[in-house]
Design a protein around this motif. Structure first.
Motif, PDB file in Angstrom:
ATOM      1  N   ILE A  52     -14.411 -35.480  18.394  1.00 32.31           N
ATOM      2  CA  ILE A  52     -14.970 -34.169  18.070  1.00 32.31           C
ATOM      3  C   ILE A  52     -13.901 -33.350  17.360  1.00 32.31           C
ATOM      4  O   ILE A  52     -12.763 -33.228  17.820  1.00 32.31           O
ATOM      5  N   LYS A  53     -14.260 -32.872  16.178  1.00 32.81           N
ATOM      6  CA  LYS A  53     -13.377 -31.981  15.434  1.00 32.81           C
ATOM      7  C   LYS A  53     -13.856 -30.557  15.686  1.00 32.81           C
ATOM      8  O   LYS A  53     -14.943 -30.158  15.247  1.00 32.81           O
ATOM      9  N   ALA A  54     -13.048 -29.774  16.393  1.00 33.33           N
ATOM     10  CA  ALA A  54     -13.421 -28.399  16.703  1.00 33.33           C
ATOM     11  C   ALA A  54     -13.138 -27.472  15.525  1.00 33.33           C
ATOM     12  O   ALA A  54     -13.862 -26.494  15.291  1.00 33.33           O
ATOM     13  N   PRO A  69     -19.131 -32.886   7.556  1.00 31.17           N
ATOM     14  CA  PRO A  69     -19.456 -31.490   7.869  1.00 31.17           C
ATOM     15  C   PRO A  69     -18.204 -30.620   8.002  1.00 31.17           C
ATOM     16  O   PRO A  69     -17.142 -31.094   8.419  1.00 31.17           O
ATOM     17  N   LYS A  70     -18.342 -29.349   7.686  1.00 31.94           N
ATOM     18  CA  LYS A  70     -17.194 -28.441   7.734  1.00 31.94           C
ATOM     19  C   LYS A  70     -17.034 -27.752   9.081  1.00 31.94           C
ATOM     20  O   LYS A  70     -15.963 -27.264   9.416  1.00 31.94           O
ATOM     21  N   GLY A  71     -18.106 -27.690   9.869  1.00 29.80           N
ATOM     22  CA  GLY A  71     -18.037 -26.999  11.150  1.00 29.80           C
ATOM     23  C   GLY A  71     -17.599 -27.905  12.284  1.00 29.80           C
ATOM     24  O   GLY A  71     -16.906 -28.909  12.088  1.00 29.80           O
ATOM     25  N   VAL A  72     -18.034 -27.568  13.508  1.00 27.89           N
ATOM     26  CA  VAL A  72     -17.752 -28.397  14.683  1.00 27.89           C
ATOM     27  C   VAL A  72     -18.498 -29.722  14.511  1.00 27.89           C
ATOM     28  O   VAL A  72     -19.725 -29.741  14.404  1.00 27.89           O
ATOM     29  N   THR A  73     -17.758 -30.813  14.468  1.00 31.42           N
ATOM     30  CA  THR A  73     -18.337 -32.099  14.078  1.00 31.42           C
ATOM     31  C   THR A  73     -18.073 -33.180  15.114  1.00 31.42           C
ATOM     32  O   THR A  73     -16.948 -33.347  15.577  1.00 31.42           O
ATOM     33  N   VAL A  74     -19.122 -33.912  15.454  1.00 30.44           N
ATOM     34  CA  VAL A  74     -19.004 -35.102  16.287  1.00 30.44           C
ATOM     35  C   VAL A  74     -19.107 -36.318  15.367  1.00 30.44           C
ATOM     36  O   VAL A  74     -19.982 -36.371  14.513  1.00 30.44           O
ATOM     37  N   ASP A 115     -28.213 -48.289  25.584  1.00 38.35           N
ATOM     38  CA  ASP A 115     -28.366 -46.917  26.065  1.00 38.35           C
ATOM     39  C   ASP A 115     -27.889 -45.879  25.048  1.00 38.35           C
ATOM     40  O   ASP A 115     -28.404 -44.755  25.025  1.00 38.35           O
ATOM     41  N   TYR A 116     -26.920 -46.272  24.221  1.00 38.94           N
ATOM     42  CA  TYR A 116     -26.358 -45.325  23.236  1.00 38.94           C
ATOM     43  C   TYR A 116     -26.357 -45.998  21.857  1.00 38.94           C
ATOM     44  O   TYR A 116     -25.296 -46.340  21.314  1.00 38.94           O
ATOM     45  N   PRO A 117     -27.529 -46.204  21.289  1.00 39.91           N
ATOM     46  CA  PRO A 117     -27.636 -46.987  20.048  1.00 39.91           C
ATOM     47  C   PRO A 117     -26.928 -46.370  18.854  1.00 39.91           C
ATOM     48  O   PRO A 117     -26.638 -47.076  17.888  1.00 39.91           O
ATOM     49  N   PHE A 118     -26.628 -45.082  18.921  1.00 39.31           N
ATOM     50  CA  PHE A 118     -25.930 -44.461  17.799  1.00 39.31           C
ATOM     51  C   PHE A 118     -24.552 -45.099  17.586  1.00 39.31           C
ATOM     52  O   PHE A 118     -23.999 -45.049  16.489  1.00 39.31           O
ATOM     53  N   LEU A 119     -23.993 -45.734  18.619  1.00 43.68           N
ATOM     54  CA  LEU A 119     -22.676 -46.353  18.492  1.00 43.68           C
ATOM     55  C   LEU A 119     -22.693 -47.618  17.649  1.00 43.68           C
ATOM     56  O   LEU A 119     -21.645 -48.072  17.189  1.00 43.68           O
ATOM     57  N   LYS A 120     -23.854 -48.217  17.459  1.00 43.84           N
ATOM     58  CA  LYS A 120     -23.899 -49.474  16.711  1.00 43.84           C
ATOM     59  C   LYS A 120     -24.238 -49.270  15.245  1.00 43.84           C
ATOM     60  O   LYS A 120     -24.291 -50.229  14.491  1.00 43.84           O
ATOM     61  N   ILE A 121     -24.463 -48.034  14.828  1.00 39.13           N
ATOM     62  CA  ILE A 121     -24.766 -47.781  13.425  1.00 39.13           C
ATOM     63  C   ILE A 121     -23.534 -48.105  12.593  1.00 39.13           C
ATOM     64  O   ILE A 121     -22.466 -47.529  12.785  1.00 39.13           O
ATOM     65  N   ASP A 122     -23.680 -49.064  11.690  1.00 37.03           N
ATOM     66  CA  ASP A 122     -22.540 -49.536  10.912  1.00 37.03           C
ATOM     67  C   ASP A 122     -21.964 -48.438  10.025  1.00 37.03           C
ATOM     68  O   ASP A 122     -20.777 -48.422   9.741  1.00 37.03           O
ATOM     69  N   GLU A 123     -22.811 -47.567   9.588  1.00 36.04           N
ATOM     70  CA  GLU A 123     -22.357 -46.436   8.777  1.00 36.04           C
ATOM     71  C   GLU A 123     -22.693 -45.168   9.547  1.00 36.04           C
ATOM     72  O   GLU A 123     -23.632 -44.448   9.246  1.00 36.04           O
ATOM     73  N   SER A 124     -21.932 -44.948  10.606  1.00 33.54           N
ATOM     74  CA  SER A 124     -22.263 -43.909  11.577  1.00 33.54           C
ATOM     75  C   SER A 124     -22.360 -42.532  10.932  1.00 33.54           C
ATOM     76  O   SER A 124     -21.699 -42.236   9.945  1.00 33.54           O
ATOM     77  N   ILE A 125     -23.187 -41.707  11.518  1.00 29.59           N
ATOM     78  CA  ILE A 125     -23.541 -40.423  10.937  1.00 29.59           C
ATOM     79  C   ILE A 125     -22.762 -39.300  11.614  1.00 29.59           C
ATOM     80  O   ILE A 125     -23.026 -38.960  12.764  1.00 29.59           O
ATOM     81  N   PRO A 126     -21.769 -38.722  10.933  1.00 23.34           N
ATOM     82  CA  PRO A 126     -21.108 -37.558  11.510  1.00 23.34           C
ATOM     83  C   PRO A 126     -22.076 -36.387  11.488  1.00 23.34           C
ATOM     84  O   PRO A 126     -22.805 -36.195  10.510  1.00 23.34           O
TER      85      PRO A 126
END
Length: 315
Positions: A52-54, A69-74, A115-126
């Motif tokens: 997480i970039k605060a 993203p320029k704001g608070v980013t996961v 349970d957390y399928p977002f972790l397997k996205i090869d081109e993960s989405i910030p």
């Protein structure tokens, strides 16, 4: 392109100190600023990272997502993604690095990618989150870091629970902030890429010149899951959902194809073929072949080469 197999190798390459633990690490961006290489060309690593970039300037690129993203980013990275960054040395926030060995050591993470399928996205989405959600997320990272640097003998028992808490919070925020259609498409793409990599690994592992890991068991889905940095159950679930066959079915089918080709096209003995296909003994190979074809290797050979002038070897 650089490729980092371990968290230790990665930390050394980007200019920061070695982690306290070889399979798990947590850092604050503030501690790294001034030490970490500000511009990192494309590379890959073999572990998971959740960050997480605060605050701060610049960008990190995961896959094709250059519009950071320029704001608070996961943002999070999965094994073998292509990554790079160009950051201004003023970032604040945290990131965690987790190896497959760490995940495999606890039953809490047996279904991690289910349970957390977002972790397997090869081109993960910030994705950007509301500043109102930041304190809760930061507090979880801080609890993990406090345990990590402590001398508590049971600290990883707590870290595992806190990590699940973090993943659940991020899952909620991901669902809230990322378009569901986009996410579903990318998860499906990730599954197809995993299947492709699995099928390629099966083929290349049986090449005569293949360099195998010391723990290699080419007949076991667990071996390929380890190479792919995923849980065997997840590998099997993905393969079966797409093809209708289990991961073990795919391995056995490939072994049978190779065995049949050698029996028909070469004079190699059954013994030689058995060991070339990594069976423990010729008897094991013959039993496997008969179970899957209904006939012995020699009977198969005789039935296919009869009258073609190919000499039949005895085992």
């Amino acid at each position: 392109m650089q490729h980092f197999k371990t968290i230790i190798d990665y930390c050394t390459a980007i200019g920061i100190g070695a982690p306290r633990h070889p399979h798990f690490d947590i850092r604050s961006f503030e501690d790294n600023m001034g030490k970490v290489i500000p511009q990192m060309p494309p590379f890959r690593h073999e572990f998971y990272s959740i960050a997480i970039k605060a605050d701060g300037g610049g960008k990190a690129i995961t896959g094709h997502h250059a519009d950071f993203p320029k704001g608070v980013t996961v943002f999070f990275n999965s094994p073998f993604q292509i990554l790079s960054w160009d950051i201004v040395p003023n970032w604040s926030g945290f990131y965690i690095m987790i190896s497959q060995d760490f995940l495999a050591s606890s039953h809490h993470f047996d279904r991690l990618l289910d349970d957390y399928p977002f972790l397997k996205i090869d081109e993960s989405i910030p994705f950007e989150i509301s500043a109102n959600d930041l304190p809760e997320i930061l507090s979880i990272y801080q609890r993990i870091q406090e345990e990590y640097v402590s001398d508590n003998a049971d600290k990883f028992a707590f870290i595992q629970v806190y990590l699940l808490d973090l993943l659940n919070h991020i899952k909620r925020l991901f669902t809230r902030n990322v378009d569901s259609t986009t996410a579903s498409e990318q998860i499906r793409t990730a599954d197809l890429k995993l299947l492709s990599r699995f099928q390629k690994l099966i083929k290349t592992s049986f090449y005569p010149e293949a360099k195998l890991e010391t723990f290699a068991n080419l007949h076991s889905p667990t071996y390929y899951a380890q190479l792919l940095s995923i849980h065997p159950n997840h590998l099997n679930a993905v393969v079966k959902s797409i093809t209708g066959k289990t991961a073990l079915n795919h391995i056995h089918n490939h072994i049978l194809k190779l065995a049949k080709s050698e029996l028909i096209q070469t004079n190699n003995s059954v013994k030689e073929i058995a060991y070339s296909l990594h069976f423990e003994s010729p008897n094991n190979f013959s039993s496997f072949f008969k179970k899957n074809t209904g006939i012995t290797p020699l009977t198969y050979r005789k039935g296919n080469v009869e009258g073609e002038g190919v000499e039949v070897s005895n085992c």
